[in-house]
Design an enzyme around this catalytic site. Structure first.
Site, PDB file in Angstrom:
ATOM      1  N   VAL A  15       1.021  -1.363   0.031  1.00 34.64           N
ATOM      2  CA  VAL A  15       0.086   0.142  -0.030  1.00 34.64           C
ATOM      3  C   VAL A  15       0.690   1.415   0.389  1.00 34.64           C
ATOM      4  CG1 VAL A  15       0.053   0.567   2.692  1.00 34.64           C
ATOM      5  CG2 VAL A  15      -1.921   0.957   0.764  1.00 34.64           C
ATOM      6  N   SER A  16       2.409   1.236   0.689  1.00 36.03           N
ATOM      7  CA  SER A  16       3.586   2.116   0.588  1.00 36.03           C
ATOM      8  C   SER A  16       3.402   2.210  -1.215  1.00 36.03           C
ATOM      9  CB  SER A  16       4.333   2.221   1.936  1.00 36.03           C
ATOM     10  OG  SER A  16       5.057   2.684   1.150  1.00 36.03           O
ATOM     11  N   PRO A  17       3.762   3.401  -1.870  1.00 37.66           N
ATOM     12  CA  PRO A  17       4.095   4.406  -2.902  1.00 37.66           C
ATOM     13  C   PRO A  17       5.805   4.200  -2.334  1.00 37.66           C
ATOM     14  CG  PRO A  17       3.654   5.528  -1.726  1.00 37.66           C
ATOM     15  CD  PRO A  17       2.900   4.943  -1.247  1.00 37.66           C
ATOM     16  N   SER A  19       7.710   2.442  -0.263  1.00 39.22           N
ATOM     17  CA  SER A  19       8.433   1.273  -0.016  1.00 39.22           C
ATOM     18  C   SER A  19       8.725   0.797  -1.213  1.00 39.22           C
ATOM     19  CB  SER A  19       6.614   0.355   0.706  1.00 39.22           C
ATOM     20  OG  SER A  19       6.683   0.578   2.176  1.00 39.22           O
TER      21      SER A  19
END
Length: 245
Positions: A15-17, A19
Protein backbone atom coordinates in the site's frame (compact mmCIF):
# COMPACT_ATOMS: atom_id res chain seq x y z
CA UNK A 1 33.55 -20.68 8.87
CA UNK A 2 31.17 -17.75 9.37
CA UNK A 3 29.87 -15.98 6.29
CA UNK A 4 31.10 -12.45 5.66
CA UNK A 5 27.85 -11.50 3.96
CA UNK A 6 25.71 -8.91 5.72
CA UNK A 7 21.99 -9.52 6.25
CA UNK A 8 19.47 -6.82 5.41
CA UNK A 9 15.82 -7.30 6.26
CA UNK A 10 13.36 -5.13 4.34
CA UNK A 11 9.94 -4.59 5.91
CA UNK A 12 7.34 -3.31 3.48
CA UNK A 13 3.67 -3.08 2.54
CA UNK A 14 2.38 -2.79 -1.04
CA UNK A 15 0.00 0.00 0.00
CA UNK A 16 3.07 2.22 0.41
CA UNK A 17 4.59 3.74 -2.75
CA UNK A 18 7.73 4.67 -0.82
CA UNK A 19 8.06 1.00 0.11
CA UNK A 20 8.00 0.18 -3.60
CA UNK A 21 10.96 2.48 -4.20
CA UNK A 22 12.92 0.90 -1.36
CA UNK A 23 11.95 -2.58 -2.50
CA UNK A 24 13.12 -2.10 -6.10
CA UNK A 25 16.40 -0.48 -5.12
CA UNK A 26 17.23 -3.18 -2.58
CA UNK A 27 16.35 -5.90 -5.11
CA UNK A 28 18.72 -4.24 -7.60
CA UNK A 29 21.51 -4.18 -5.01
CA UNK A 30 21.03 -7.69 -3.66
CA UNK A 31 23.52 -9.02 -6.25
CA UNK A 32 25.77 -5.94 -6.17
CA UNK A 33 26.43 -5.57 -2.46
CA UNK A 34 27.76 -8.44 -0.37
CA UNK A 35 24.38 -8.99 1.32
CA UNK A 36 21.64 -11.50 1.90
CA UNK A 37 18.38 -9.62 1.40
CA UNK A 38 15.45 -10.92 3.43
CA UNK A 39 12.04 -9.67 2.30
CA UNK A 40 9.65 -9.08 5.21
CA UNK A 41 6.10 -8.38 3.97
CA UNK A 42 4.17 -6.79 6.82
CA UNK A 43 0.99 -4.83 7.53
CA UNK A 44 1.63 -1.09 7.63
CA UNK A 45 -1.78 -0.28 9.12
CA UNK A 46 -0.92 -2.22 12.27
CA UNK A 47 2.46 -0.50 12.61
CA UNK A 48 0.94 2.96 12.18
CA UNK A 49 -1.79 2.30 14.70
CA UNK A 50 0.47 0.63 17.21
CA UNK A 51 3.09 3.39 17.09
CA UNK A 52 0.60 6.28 17.04
CA UNK A 53 1.98 7.51 13.72
CA UNK A 54 -0.15 9.47 11.25
CA UNK A 55 -0.03 8.72 7.50
CA UNK A 56 1.16 11.68 5.38
CA UNK A 57 -2.01 11.38 3.30
CA UNK A 58 -4.05 12.53 6.29
CA UNK A 59 -2.18 15.83 6.51
CA UNK A 60 -3.41 18.07 3.62
CA UNK A 61 -0.09 19.81 2.96
CA UNK A 62 1.84 16.55 3.13
CA UNK A 63 -0.65 14.94 0.76
CA UNK A 64 -0.16 17.73 -1.79
CA UNK A 65 3.60 17.46 -1.46
CA UNK A 66 3.51 13.67 -1.75
CA UNK A 67 1.83 13.87 -5.17
CA UNK A 68 4.65 15.99 -6.58
CA UNK A 69 7.31 14.06 -4.68
CA UNK A 70 6.20 10.68 -6.05
CA UNK A 71 6.32 11.99 -9.61
CA UNK A 72 9.92 13.11 -9.16
CA UNK A 73 10.91 9.93 -7.34
CA UNK A 74 9.33 7.72 -10.01
CA UNK A 75 11.56 9.34 -12.61
CA UNK A 76 14.70 9.27 -10.48
CA UNK A 77 14.34 5.66 -9.34
CA UNK A 78 12.79 4.50 -12.63
CA UNK A 79 9.84 2.87 -10.93
CA UNK A 80 6.50 3.30 -12.79
CA UNK A 81 4.56 5.01 -9.99
CA UNK A 82 1.31 6.63 -11.09
CA UNK A 83 -1.00 7.41 -8.15
CA UNK A 84 -4.55 6.02 -8.33
CA UNK A 85 -7.41 8.37 -9.11
CA UNK A 86 -8.51 8.24 -5.49
CA UNK A 87 -5.42 7.59 -3.33
CA UNK A 88 -7.36 8.07 -0.10
CA UNK A 89 -9.81 5.30 -1.02
CA UNK A 90 -7.03 2.97 -2.19
CA UNK A 91 -4.80 3.50 0.83
CA UNK A 92 -7.17 4.11 3.73
CA UNK A 93 -10.64 2.84 2.83
CA UNK A 94 -9.61 -0.35 1.02
CA UNK A 95 -6.19 -0.79 2.55
CA UNK A 96 -3.86 -3.75 2.16
CA UNK A 97 -4.65 -6.29 4.86
CA UNK A 98 -5.91 -8.96 2.46
CA UNK A 99 -3.05 -8.28 0.04
CA UNK A 100 -0.39 -8.57 2.73
CA UNK A 101 -1.98 -11.71 4.13
CA UNK A 102 -1.74 -13.15 0.63
CA UNK A 103 1.91 -12.15 0.20
CA UNK A 104 2.70 -13.61 3.60
CA UNK A 105 0.98 -16.83 2.54
CA UNK A 106 3.20 -16.91 -0.55
CA UNK A 107 6.23 -16.54 1.68
CA UNK A 108 5.03 -19.24 4.06
CA UNK A 109 4.67 -21.72 1.20
CA UNK A 110 7.76 -20.78 -0.81
CA UNK A 111 10.83 -22.98 -0.49
CA UNK A 112 14.40 -22.08 -1.42
CA UNK A 113 14.32 -18.31 -1.56
CA UNK A 114 11.83 -15.51 -2.00
CA UNK A 115 11.52 -15.12 -5.78
CA UNK A 116 7.76 -15.65 -5.74
CA UNK A 117 7.37 -13.19 -2.86
CA UNK A 118 9.33 -10.62 -4.86
CA UNK A 119 7.32 -11.17 -8.05
CA UNK A 120 3.88 -11.20 -6.38
CA UNK A 121 4.71 -8.10 -4.33
CA UNK A 122 5.81 -6.28 -7.48
CA UNK A 123 2.62 -7.21 -9.34
CA UNK A 124 0.50 -5.93 -6.46
CA UNK A 125 2.40 -2.64 -6.44
CA UNK A 126 1.88 -2.42 -10.18
CA UNK A 127 -1.85 -2.84 -9.72
CA UNK A 128 -2.40 -0.19 -7.05
CA UNK A 129 0.40 2.28 -7.83
CA UNK A 130 0.69 2.08 -11.59
CA UNK A 131 -2.55 0.70 -13.05
CA UNK A 132 -5.13 2.00 -10.55
CA UNK A 133 -6.54 -1.48 -9.95
CA UNK A 134 -7.94 -3.23 -6.91
CA UNK A 135 -5.72 -5.33 -4.59
CA UNK A 136 -8.38 -6.37 -2.07
CA UNK A 137 -10.58 -8.91 -3.86
CA UNK A 138 -9.67 -12.58 -4.39
CA UNK A 139 -9.94 -12.14 -8.16
CA UNK A 140 -7.47 -9.25 -7.98
CA UNK A 141 -5.01 -11.25 -5.92
CA UNK A 142 -5.39 -14.19 -8.28
CA UNK A 143 -4.68 -12.05 -11.32
CA UNK A 144 -1.56 -10.56 -9.74
CA UNK A 145 -0.23 -13.95 -8.62
CA UNK A 146 -0.79 -15.58 -12.00
CA UNK A 147 0.98 -12.68 -13.73
CA UNK A 148 3.83 -13.35 -11.31
CA UNK A 149 4.02 -16.91 -12.63
CA UNK A 150 2.04 -18.92 -10.09
CA UNK A 151 -0.33 -21.62 -11.29
CA UNK A 152 -4.09 -21.58 -10.80
CA UNK A 153 -3.86 -24.43 -8.28
CA UNK A 154 -1.14 -22.64 -6.32
CA UNK A 155 -3.22 -19.47 -6.23
CA UNK A 156 -6.27 -21.35 -4.99
CA UNK A 157 -4.25 -22.89 -2.16
CA UNK A 158 -2.75 -19.52 -1.23
CA UNK A 159 -6.14 -17.82 -1.15
CA UNK A 160 -7.39 -20.47 1.24
CA UNK A 161 -4.30 -20.17 3.39
CA UNK A 162 -4.50 -16.38 3.54
CA UNK A 163 -8.10 -16.33 4.72
CA UNK A 164 -8.24 -19.19 7.21
CA UNK A 165 -7.97 -18.60 10.94
CA UNK A 166 -4.90 -20.13 12.58
CA UNK A 167 -3.81 -19.96 16.19
CA UNK A 168 -0.36 -18.82 17.21
CA UNK A 169 1.49 -19.62 20.39
CA UNK A 170 1.35 -16.44 22.46
CA UNK A 171 4.87 -16.94 23.76
CA UNK A 172 6.38 -17.20 20.28
CA UNK A 173 4.88 -13.83 19.34
CA UNK A 174 7.19 -12.10 21.80
CA UNK A 175 10.43 -13.54 20.48
CA UNK A 176 12.78 -11.48 18.39
CA UNK A 177 15.60 -12.32 16.02
CA UNK A 178 16.36 -12.58 12.36
CA UNK A 179 16.04 -15.00 9.47
CA UNK A 180 13.89 -18.01 10.14
CA UNK A 181 13.07 -16.81 13.65
CA UNK A 182 10.48 -14.50 12.13
CA UNK A 183 8.56 -17.37 10.56
CA UNK A 184 6.94 -18.38 13.85
CA UNK A 185 4.56 -15.45 13.52
CA UNK A 186 1.66 -16.32 11.28
CA UNK A 187 0.73 -13.77 8.65
CA UNK A 188 -2.44 -12.82 10.56
CA UNK A 189 -0.10 -11.38 13.15
CA UNK A 190 2.26 -9.47 10.88
CA UNK A 191 0.77 -6.27 12.28
CA UNK A 192 2.57 -7.09 15.53
CA UNK A 193 5.77 -8.29 13.90
CA UNK A 194 7.82 -5.11 13.96
CA UNK A 195 6.25 -3.88 17.18
CA UNK A 196 7.50 -6.92 19.08
CA UNK A 197 10.81 -7.33 17.24
CA UNK A 198 11.44 -3.65 16.48
CA UNK A 199 9.67 -1.52 19.07
CA UNK A 200 10.99 1.63 17.38
CA UNK A 201 9.15 0.86 14.12
CA UNK A 202 6.68 3.52 12.99
CA UNK A 203 6.45 3.16 9.21
CA UNK A 204 7.73 1.48 6.03
CA UNK A 205 9.98 0.86 4.23
CA UNK A 206 12.18 -0.21 7.09
CA UNK A 207 15.60 -1.73 6.47
CA UNK A 208 17.32 -3.59 9.28
CA UNK A 209 21.03 -4.14 8.65
CA UNK A 210 22.69 -6.86 10.70
CA UNK A 211 26.39 -6.12 10.97
CA UNK A 212 28.81 -7.67 13.47
CA UNK A 213 25.98 -8.86 15.69
CA UNK A 214 24.29 -5.47 15.80
CA UNK A 215 21.04 -4.39 14.14
CA UNK A 216 20.96 -0.92 12.56
CA UNK A 217 17.50 0.36 11.57
CA UNK A 218 16.89 2.72 8.65
CA UNK A 219 13.48 4.18 7.78
CA UNK A 220 12.47 5.50 4.38
CA UNK A 221 13.51 5.30 0.73
CA UNK A 222 16.16 8.02 1.06
CA UNK A 223 18.70 6.33 3.32
CA UNK A 224 20.59 4.19 0.83
CA UNK A 225 23.86 6.12 1.20
CA UNK A 226 23.74 5.55 4.96
CA UNK A 227 22.89 1.88 4.51
CA UNK A 228 25.87 1.50 2.17
CA UNK A 229 28.13 3.22 4.71
CA UNK A 230 26.79 1.00 7.49
CA UNK A 231 27.57 -2.25 5.67
CA UNK A 232 30.83 -1.08 4.10
CA UNK A 233 29.56 -0.96 0.53
CA UNK A 234 29.34 1.73 -2.16
CA UNK A 235 26.13 3.52 -3.20
CA UNK A 236 26.10 3.82 -6.98
CA UNK A 237 22.73 5.46 -7.45
CA UNK A 238 19.31 3.94 -8.14
CA UNK A 239 20.56 1.89 -11.12
CA UNK A 240 23.79 0.13 -10.04
CA UNK A 241 23.89 -2.04 -13.18
CA UNK A 242 24.00 1.06 -15.38
CA UNK A 243 26.56 2.74 -13.12
CA UNK A 244 28.96 -0.14 -13.67
CA UNK A 245 28.96 0.28 -17.45
Amino acid sequence: MASSRKVIELFYDVVSPYSWLGFEVMCRYRNVWNIDLKLRPAFLGGIMQGSGNKPPGLVPNKFLYMTTDLHRLAQYFQVPISPPADPFEAMFEKGSLSAMRFVAAVQEREVGGDKQVEQVSRELWMRIWSQDKDITQPASLSEAAMKAGLSASEVEELLKLSTQEMAVNDNSSHQCGSGHQYQYIHFFHYLTLSLYSLPQAFGFPLAVCHVNGKAEVFFGSDRFELIAHCIGEKWMGPQPAAAKL
